[in-house]
Design a protein around this motif. Structure first.
Motif, short mmCIF file in Angstrom:
data_model
loop_
_atom_site.label_atom_id
_atom_site.label_comp_id
_atom_site.label_asym_id
_atom_site.label_seq_id
_atom_site.Cartn_x
_atom_site.Cartn_y
_atom_site.Cartn_z
N ASP A 108 0.83 -1.21 0.00
CA ASP A 108 0.00 0.00 0.00
C ASP A 108 0.86 1.26 0.00
N GLU A 109 2.06 1.15 0.57
CA GLU A 109 2.98 2.30 0.62
C GLU A 109 3.80 2.44 -0.65
N GLY A 110 3.57 1.56 -1.64
CA GLY A 110 4.22 1.71 -2.93
C GLY A 110 5.23 0.64 -3.32
N ALA A 111 5.53 -0.28 -2.42
CA ALA A 111 6.47 -1.35 -2.78
C ALA A 111 5.85 -2.22 -3.88
N SER A 112 6.69 -2.70 -4.80
CA SER A 112 6.19 -3.55 -5.88
C SER A 112 5.98 -4.99 -5.42
N GLN A 113 6.67 -5.37 -4.35
CA GLN A 113 6.53 -6.71 -3.80
C GLN A 113 6.99 -6.69 -2.35
N ALA A 114 6.59 -7.73 -1.62
CA ALA A 114 7.01 -7.85 -0.22
C ALA A 114 7.39 -9.31 0.02
N SER A 115 8.59 -9.52 0.55
CA SER A 115 9.08 -10.87 0.84
C SER A 115 8.84 -11.22 2.29
N LEU A 116 8.45 -12.45 2.53
CA LEU A 116 8.28 -12.96 3.88
C LEU A 116 9.49 -13.83 4.21
N PRO A 117 9.71 -14.10 5.49
CA PRO A 117 10.85 -14.96 5.86
C PRO A 117 10.65 -16.39 5.37
N ALA A 118 11.73 -17.13 5.35
CA ALA A 118 11.66 -18.54 4.97
C ALA A 118 10.78 -19.29 5.97
N MET A 119 10.05 -20.28 5.45
CA MET A 119 9.17 -21.08 6.30
C MET A 119 8.92 -22.44 5.67
N SER A 120 8.28 -23.30 6.42
CA SER A 120 8.01 -24.67 5.94
C SER A 120 7.00 -24.66 4.79
N SER A 121 6.92 -25.76 4.08
CA SER A 121 5.98 -25.85 2.95
C SER A 121 4.54 -25.69 3.43
N TYR A 122 4.23 -26.25 4.59
CA TYR A 122 2.87 -26.12 5.14
C TYR A 122 2.56 -24.65 5.43
N GLU A 123 3.51 -23.95 6.03
CA GLU A 123 3.29 -22.54 6.34
C GLU A 123 3.19 -21.71 5.06
#
Length: 164
Positions: free
Chosen positions: A118-133
């Protein structure tokens, strides 16, 4: 150079998954006995996976329901099932509502990522996590009308969120 045929695992039946849940429950009952924790086990089949939940009260269950501990116990339980059945297990383990708590945490992570978008970023990355998560994140992201993809390999695999 030859190309090997890659064979897919057969899709387990509901009866197979119920049997997998029974093996997992036996393993977990022994584990809870060793830890001197009284708990009730509930077995279910959800989205093509055996789902085992452990409900109990007290300090012991609080220690077991920490996310990293649940993940480790899930892997041990999967190995116990695989050892007994000879088949790969995708079983999901929930201890003391840990899965619902983790889903709420993931929803907050996605919400924070949406703020960045919403603040203008083209993408946002999340931390690494398990396949289920990651699967849970993909579902949450889709519910919010966004798109997501997973990138990376092994323990570094993470999710990137974008607007449609």
């Amino acid at each position: 150079m030859s190309v090997e045929n890659v064979t897919e695992r057969p899709v387990p039946t509901v009866a197979d998954l119920e049997a997998e849940g029974d093996v997992a429950a036996d393993f977990l009952e022994e584990l809870l006995d060793i830890a001197d924790i009284d708990g009730d086990l509930n077995l279910d089949v959800r989205q093509g996976r055996a789902y085992v939940s452990v409900e109990a009260e007290g300090d012991g269950i609080e220690l077991l329901s920490a996310p990293d501990t649940v993940q480790a116990l899930q892997e041990l339980t999967r190995l116990a099932v695989q050892s007994k059945t000879g088949s790969f297990s995708r079983l999901i383990l929930d201890i003391g509502g840990s899965r619902d708590a983790r889903r709420r945490q993931l929803e907050r992570l996605v919400d924070a990522a949406v703020v960045k978008l919403d603040e203008g970023a083209s993408q946002a990355s999340l931390p690494a996590m398990s396949s289920y998560e990651r699967k849970l994140v993909h579902d949450i992201v889709a519910d919010r009308g966004l798109t997501s993809e997973s990138y990376g390999e092994g323990v570094d695999r993470h999710t990137v969120i974008r607007r449609r």
